[in-house]
Scaffold this motif. Sequence first.
Motif, PDB file in Angstrom:
ATOM      1  N   LEU A  71     -21.955  13.197  39.189  1.00 53.36           N
ATOM      2  CA  LEU A  71     -22.633  14.451  38.886  1.00 53.36           C
ATOM      3  C   LEU A  71     -21.753  15.634  39.288  1.00 53.36           C
ATOM      4  O   LEU A  71     -20.850  15.484  40.120  1.00 53.36           O
ATOM      5  CB  LEU A  71     -23.967  14.527  39.630  1.00 53.36           C
ATOM      6  CG  LEU A  71     -25.020  13.487  39.245  1.00 53.36           C
ATOM      7  CD1 LEU A  71     -26.245  13.624  40.147  1.00 53.36           C
ATOM      8  CD2 LEU A  71     -25.417  13.628  37.780  1.00 53.36           C
ATOM      9  N   ASN A 112     -18.241  15.452  38.946  1.00 52.66           N
ATOM     10  CA  ASN A 112     -18.083  15.140  37.527  1.00 52.66           C
ATOM     11  C   ASN A 112     -16.963  14.139  37.286  1.00 52.66           C
ATOM     12  O   ASN A 112     -16.275  14.186  36.268  1.00 52.66           O
ATOM     13  CB  ASN A 112     -17.833  16.423  36.717  1.00 52.66           C
ATOM     14  CG  ASN A 112     -18.211  16.256  35.256  1.00 52.66           C
ATOM     15  OD1 ASN A 112     -19.097  15.459  34.932  1.00 52.66           O
ATOM     16  ND2 ASN A 112     -17.555  16.979  34.382  1.00 52.66           N
ATOM     17  N   SER A 114     -16.528  10.084  37.083  1.00 45.20           N
ATOM     18  CA  SER A 114     -17.309   8.849  36.988  1.00 45.20           C
ATOM     19  C   SER A 114     -16.403   7.629  37.095  1.00 45.20           C
ATOM     20  O   SER A 114     -15.422   7.500  36.350  1.00 45.20           O
ATOM     21  CB  SER A 114     -18.080   8.815  35.664  1.00 45.20           C
ATOM     22  OG  SER A 114     -18.821   7.611  35.548  1.00 45.20           O
ATOM     23  N   ALA A 138     -27.968   2.973  39.154  1.00 47.25           N
ATOM     24  CA  ALA A 138     -27.866   3.861  37.999  1.00 47.25           C
ATOM     25  C   ALA A 138     -28.844   3.486  36.895  1.00 47.25           C
ATOM     26  O   ALA A 138     -28.915   4.156  35.871  1.00 47.25           O
ATOM     27  CB  ALA A 138     -26.438   3.827  37.448  1.00 47.25           C
ATOM     28  N   GLU A 158     -37.163   8.406  36.368  1.00 49.42           N
ATOM     29  CA  GLU A 158     -37.193   9.424  35.318  1.00 49.42           C
ATOM     30  C   GLU A 158     -38.130  10.569  35.691  1.00 49.42           C
ATOM     31  O   GLU A 158     -37.812  11.745  35.468  1.00 49.42           O
ATOM     32  CB  GLU A 158     -37.642   8.790  33.997  1.00 49.42           C
ATOM     33  CG  GLU A 158     -36.629   7.833  33.391  1.00 49.42           C
ATOM     34  CD  GLU A 158     -37.166   7.136  32.151  1.00 49.42           C
ATOM     35  OE1 GLU A 158     -36.479   7.171  31.108  1.00 49.42           O
ATOM     36  OE2 GLU A 158     -38.278   6.560  32.222  1.00 49.42           O
ATOM     37  N   ASN A 161     -36.594  12.571  38.630  1.00 56.32           N
ATOM     38  CA  ASN A 161     -35.502  13.397  38.101  1.00 56.32           C
ATOM     39  C   ASN A 161     -36.041  14.621  37.365  1.00 56.32           C
ATOM     40  O   ASN A 161     -35.500  15.724  37.474  1.00 56.32           O
ATOM     41  CB  ASN A 161     -34.629  12.577  37.152  1.00 56.32           C
ATOM     42  CG  ASN A 161     -33.695  11.629  37.874  1.00 56.32           C
ATOM     43  OD1 ASN A 161     -33.575  11.670  39.099  1.00 56.32           O
ATOM     44  ND2 ASN A 161     -33.044  10.765  37.132  1.00 56.32           N
ATOM     45  N   TRP A 162     -37.130  14.410  36.627  1.00 56.35           N
ATOM     46  CA  TRP A 162     -37.712  15.491  35.828  1.00 56.35           C
ATOM     47  C   TRP A 162     -38.275  16.586  36.724  1.00 56.35           C
ATOM     48  O   TRP A 162     -37.959  17.769  36.531  1.00 56.35           O
ATOM     49  CB  TRP A 162     -38.806  14.917  34.930  1.00 56.35           C
ATOM     50  CG  TRP A 162     -39.591  15.936  34.169  1.00 56.35           C
ATOM     51  CD1 TRP A 162     -39.217  16.588  33.027  1.00 56.35           C
ATOM     52  CD2 TRP A 162     -40.885  16.438  34.519  1.00 56.35           C
ATOM     53  NE1 TRP A 162     -40.203  17.461  32.631  1.00 56.35           N
ATOM     54  CE2 TRP A 162     -41.242  17.385  33.521  1.00 56.35           C
ATOM     55  CE3 TRP A 162     -41.794  16.172  35.550  1.00 56.35           C
ATOM     56  CZ2 TRP A 162     -42.459  18.079  33.551  1.00 56.35           C
ATOM     57  CZ3 TRP A 162     -43.000  16.851  35.573  1.00 56.35           C
ATOM     58  CH2 TRP A 162     -43.319  17.794  34.584  1.00 56.35           C
ATOM     59  N   HIS A 166     -33.074  17.237  37.952  1.00 57.52           N
ATOM     60  CA  HIS A 166     -31.830  16.471  37.986  1.00 57.52           C
ATOM     61  C   HIS A 166     -30.995  16.803  36.749  1.00 57.52           C
ATOM     62  O   HIS A 166     -31.539  16.981  35.653  1.00 57.52           O
ATOM     63  CB  HIS A 166     -32.166  14.972  38.005  1.00 57.52           C
ATOM     64  CG  HIS A 166     -31.001  14.082  38.271  1.00 57.52           C
ATOM     65  ND1 HIS A 166     -30.050  13.782  37.312  1.00 57.52           N
ATOM     66  CD2 HIS A 166     -30.626  13.406  39.386  1.00 57.52           C
ATOM     67  CE1 HIS A 166     -29.154  12.959  37.830  1.00 57.52           C
ATOM     68  NE2 HIS A 166     -29.469  12.725  39.078  1.00 57.52           N
ATOM     69  N   PRO A 167     -29.668  16.915  36.886  1.00 56.17           N
ATOM     70  CA  PRO A 167     -28.824  17.270  35.735  1.00 56.17           C
ATOM     71  C   PRO A 167     -28.978  16.335  34.550  1.00 56.17           C
ATOM     72  O   PRO A 167     -28.759  16.754  33.405  1.00 56.17           O
ATOM     73  CB  PRO A 167     -27.402  17.195  36.312  1.00 56.17           C
ATOM     74  CG  PRO A 167     -27.569  17.437  37.774  1.00 56.17           C
ATOM     75  CD  PRO A 167     -28.884  16.799  38.134  1.00 56.17           C
ATOM     76  N   GLU A 168     -29.341  15.064  34.784  1.00 54.39           N
ATOM     77  CA  GLU A 168     -29.472  14.102  33.696  1.00 54.39           C
ATOM     78  C   GLU A 168     -30.919  13.878  33.282  1.00 54.39           C
ATOM     79  O   GLU A 168     -31.212  12.973  32.504  1.00 54.39           O
ATOM     80  CB  GLU A 168     -28.828  12.774  34.097  1.00 54.39           C
ATOM     81  CG  GLU A 168     -27.325  12.878  34.343  1.00 54.39           C
ATOM     82  CD  GLU A 168     -26.700  11.560  34.754  1.00 54.39           C
ATOM     83  OE1 GLU A 168     -27.461  10.589  34.978  1.00 54.39           O
ATOM     84  OE2 GLU A 168     -25.459  11.490  34.829  1.00 54.39           O
ATOM     85  N   ALA A 169     -31.840  14.691  33.790  1.00 54.10           N
ATOM     86  CA  ALA A 169     -33.255  14.538  33.440  1.00 54.10           C
ATOM     87  C   ALA A 169     -33.481  14.877  31.970  1.00 54.10           C
ATOM     88  O   ALA A 169     -32.796  15.731  31.402  1.00 54.10           O
ATOM     89  CB  ALA A 169     -34.115  15.439  34.318  1.00 54.10           C
ATOM     90  N   GLN A 170     -34.460  14.186  31.385  1.00 50.01           N
ATOM     91  CA  GLN A 170     -34.827  14.451  29.993  1.00 50.01           C
ATOM     92  C   GLN A 170     -35.918  15.524  29.973  1.00 50.01           C
ATOM     93  O   GLN A 170     -37.094  15.228  30.099  1.00 50.01           O
ATOM     94  CB  GLN A 170     -35.333  13.176  29.319  1.00 50.01           C
ATOM     95  CG  GLN A 170     -34.308  12.061  29.255  1.00 50.01           C
ATOM     96  CD  GLN A 170     -34.854  10.820  28.563  1.00 50.01           C
ATOM     97  OE1 GLN A 170     -35.654  10.897  27.641  1.00 50.01           O
ATOM     98  NE2 GLN A 170     -34.424   9.662  29.027  1.00 50.01           N
TER      99      GLN A 170
END
Length: 347
Positions: A71, A112, A114, A138, A158, A161-162, A166-170
């Motif tokens: 991240l 950033n 990975s 992961a 999920e 994160n939402w 979270h940067p990768e949340a939908q």
Amino acid sequence: MAPPAAARSLLRLARYTRGFSPCTVRACGSAASSSAPLRVCVVGSGPAGCYAAASLARLVPTATIDVIEALPVPYGLVRAGVAPDHPEVKVVQHQFDELFHGERPSAHFFGNVSLGRDVSLAELREMYCAVILAYGAAADRRLGIPGEDAAGVASAREFVNWYNGHPEAQFGRFEKVLQSTDTAVIVGQGNVAVDCARMLLRDVDELRKTDMPEHAIDALAQSRVTRVVLVGRRGPLQLAATNKELRELSTLTGADLLLPREHVEMLSLAQTTEAVTDRARKRLLQLLRRIGKAEHTASRRALFAFQLSPTHIDVSESGSAQRIHMQPLALSSYTDPSARAEAERAQ
């Protein structure tokens, strides 16, 4: 695609020092005599990675420590896993800040980057004396039941994160779902499950005082969910959630915590017979009995459902989850904290 700037910087730094002779580390953790300084790469900047880097810096003050993170920001679950209404848990970030941004930083952060995408484990092992893998899971652990891929079914990861941004949340993942039903079912009875239930039931005005992102606050303000059922395979005396989390859930403004009547009676019996001898379980028993005796007048409620295991989820023609089906389980012991739960046999 070229690696991000942080990855390129890390690779340049490693190539610059590649000519140094390799060093070794004794079992005691101190660097052995070598012409090269100890260079260590920590993969993952969550609590495990940061504590590992800090400990190594104390043990070997001359070591060069690089921390890489997939991240763009550090601190993992401390930043994106702790519930917004628990700011006291996030205080440890200040300690980690000193690691990277103190007057004399002990480690260098590369965000950033990975592992496996920007740099391989083989490359890291060539660049450093040692590599510490401290990244978390992961992927989600699936239930393995029909219907779990339906719309309206999500993992705790999920959801957390939402509501934590979270940067990768939908984003947009839960807004419609929360307006489509008045009941949410959570499979699990640990601290994360209790966190999710608390976020669904806590007064939105209280959440506005936290660092929860606006998109989550707005969605929870419009949510129709007033009933949350937490399902577990075992009984109340085998709850994975801590007493602190349970106590907080039972004292939410405008919400009640309920226990099934049959289990309230069993808890009273366990108290009377003094079947519970473990001190921690005794405190849990006392707390559960208080919860079981409390009056229930609030419009929003959380309910524990014990000795049940999900078998399948009904899915509508449009692909949305409609109903979850459970199988009753039998406990090997009602009071044993390590009791096993197995499917009841047909008579």
